[in-house]
Design an enzyme around this catalytic site. Sequence first.
Site, PDB file in Angstrom:
ATOM      1  N   SER A  56      -4.776  -5.593  -2.398  1.00 44.25           N
ATOM      2  CA  SER A  56      -3.786  -5.907  -1.355  1.00 44.25           C
ATOM      3  C   SER A  56      -4.020  -7.307  -0.814  1.00 44.25           C
ATOM      4  CB  SER A  56      -3.887  -4.911  -0.192  1.00 44.25           C
ATOM      5  OG  SER A  56      -3.772  -3.609  -0.672  1.00 44.25           O
ATOM      6  N   GLN A  74      -9.454  -6.025  -0.624  1.00 44.22           N
ATOM      7  CA  GLN A  74     -10.252  -4.895  -1.104  1.00 44.22           C
ATOM      8  C   GLN A  74     -10.260  -4.850  -2.629  1.00 44.22           C
ATOM      9  OE1 GLN A  74      -8.373  -1.052  -0.472  1.00 44.22           O
ATOM     10  NE2 GLN A  74     -10.338  -0.120   0.036  1.00 44.22           N
ATOM     11  N   GLY A  75     -11.442  -4.933  -3.234  1.00 44.66           N
ATOM     12  CA  GLY A  75     -11.547  -4.854  -4.692  1.00 44.66           C
ATOM     13  C   GLY A  75     -12.106  -3.503  -5.117  1.00 44.66           C
ATOM     14  N   SER A 135      -4.644   9.361  -2.967  1.00 48.38           N
ATOM     15  CA  SER A 135      -3.339  10.003  -3.101  1.00 48.38           C
ATOM     16  C   SER A 135      -3.328  11.354  -2.383  1.00 48.38           C
ATOM     17  CB  SER A 135      -3.005  10.207  -4.572  1.00 48.38           C
ATOM     18  OG  SER A 135      -3.880  11.182  -5.122  1.00 48.38           O
ATOM     19  N   GLU A 183     -10.093   3.455   6.291  1.00 46.39           N
ATOM     20  CA  GLU A 183      -8.776   3.145   5.754  1.00 46.39           C
ATOM     21  C   GLU A 183      -7.801   4.285   6.071  1.00 46.39           C
ATOM     22  OE1 GLU A 183      -8.574   2.702   1.487  1.00 46.39           O
ATOM     23  OE2 GLU A 183      -6.605   1.753   1.599  1.00 46.39           O
TER      24      GLU A 183
END
Lengths: 403, 356
Positions: A171, A136-137, A384, A253
Amino acid sequence: MASLAEPESRTSDDDFRQEVQNFLAKNFPPELKGKSNALSSVEGPTEESPAERAWREAMGAKGWGTPTWPAEYGGGGLSRKQAAILNEEMAKVGAHNPIGGMGVMMFGPTLLEYGSEEQKHEHIPPICRGEIRWCQGYSEPNAGSDLANLQTMAEDKGDHYLVNGQKTWTSGGQWADKCFCLVRTDRSDKHRGISFLLIDMDSEGVDVRPIRMISGVSPFCETFFTDVKVPKKNLVGEEGEGWTIGKRLLQHERTNLSGGGAMASLMGASLADIARHYVETTEEGEIADRVLRDRIADFEIRWNAFLLTARRAGEEAKASGGVSEISSVLKKLGTKLGQERAELAIEIMGFQGLGWEGDGFSEKELQGTRGWLFGKATTIYGGSTEVQNNIIAKRVLGMLDHQ
Amino acid sequence: MAVLNDEQIMLRDMAREWTQNESPVTEWRKVRSGGDERAFDPAAYQTMAEMGWTGVIVPEEHGGSDFGWMSAGLVIEELGKTLTASPIVSSTLAASAIMLAGNDEQKAKWLPKLASGEAIGTLAIDDNPRHDGKVDGTKASGGKLTGTKPFVHEAHGADIFITASDDGLYIVEKGEGVSLSTRKLADSRSHAAVTFTDAPGDRLANGPDDLLDQLLDRARVLTACEMLGMAQAVFDTTLDYLKQRVQFNQVLATFQALQHRMADLFGDIAMMRSAVEGGLQALDAGFGIPRAACVAKVTANDTMHKVSREGLQLHGGIGMTDEYDVGFYLKRARTLEADWGSSAMLRNRFAEIGKY
């Protein structure tokens, strides 16, 4: 409790169950019973044994590693009910799903929704067969929680894009074959200037550098793009649709990161069992420190309530055919509890729970230390806790920024 | 919300409609100022009974609907939202005690009356002001009970008391040998010290060895249902208030410090609902009840406690006034938190069950 009856006929379910049983009897190598090595983008590749390879190929050919994806792109084409039967039967014989990773969890579902026919036919089948690793970018040094601030530029060069910029927290970037990437195609509009681009990691100009984390491992990378040529056919959706598509992917995700079942399997022995091993017990075998015992009970009760919530979210989603409202809280609740558990485990074990390496520590203890540290990432990545709170307040509770 | 069947959805919608339209918090205000020691509106209770709510867990052969605990919980939750005062929780628990341990005669005599609302039952268990699951002060001898239960809920309206003694549970009818002394608590509901002096009792002899624990687990789960409704109501009211109140030329709901506190409470209440429903599901399944009841009540206690405090704080000064409802929920919450086990007591029980 009773749930709404499913209209499907029992006979066809029974037939399907029989088909699964036959398939497993013929294809599942008994020596893999209880093992799991799904193609993981986080842990890195391990040597595939002949049995593992055979099992992956058998499942991939059926499309049953991605059971509910459409059969025309290599998925299983199963109903939810059939997928549940498949799961049950696999669990019975101790079979794992050998098809996994970010392609399955995040990218595949998004491409099925937004990709062109050509893109789906090109990219989905290798994911279903477990042949291609995706990374994943998204994040950049100055685009973390404020993801839309990303600056990696994709310049239109007629038949291709020329990509320049830096991604971070990629990742499994060092092991990935391909990257789904958010890039900027327009500097004049923060959100509508973002596009969703697929980049081959072996393209010229891609440089990947693993980042060493506080846990001592390097599951994340910095990825540098220098004059990388990307064919235009690798644009998903239209130019400027990247933010919409990218956010949709994040929903997949979060659903995966919060999965109570997966977290529970990481947790292993109960805290009470750990405590009985490490701290003084009474003659009756109870934890002698009553305050510690109380805190363990407190944690276990809250963990129970969380597992019930994860289960409820699944049941509600299944019944309504959509995403449950409470799925928005699962990520923040599950990750916080996971961290609390790791901290409490260390407190129970004392110095023995802080072992870094070397003799005098069991493998489990050492893994515990690394897990405790790696676990700090869980409330930061995938949006977050603070970002989750913003989403809940605004989207679910309707608390607006300006009124 | 658990996935419900059609009859449960109907029942819940009916309860929601009735409480919101016929029994809003203003009705509770009327009861409070009315001066009736029973602290509920008998006409309203009769209406609830006619709608079948008092007999939800009672078998059909004894005049109930046998819809089960989840259904009962749905009704209690809705009643909790508007603080509808009634002995329905106490009476349902009294019925469950008779279902657990009564003989045919006792069931035939009391269950139809409890189900129809003609009679009201309550639990007289604790010998002390703080629930600890122990009965050490009330004696039974030759079918007569002697002792004092210092805080019995819904005592003023009760026709029968399910009374715990050193010889197990007894049905004691009001009247001979039973005297009440009102104990006014902050929640303004009906509470009394009930003194039994050689009061004739009818022993519930057909139960399991752990009858009292089984009854208390039912009490814990059903009480948690009322708390769930209350916590949801405080949250909803507070959210509405934050969306209206303007300070510094801004609606309070736009402040991130407040948004994140509400997001936290939203998550807490989601877990509370799951835990409470988990308790109801365990009761209906007849499996894993002691653990599930601990999880339900501890989660309800801790969440209700937090929500009631946060709700008041987020209302600001106006939340301190009797004119606003949020204070009612705070006062009622503490009674229910103490009912059938504080979190500390129940965590200990949870640890004992798990052999920690």
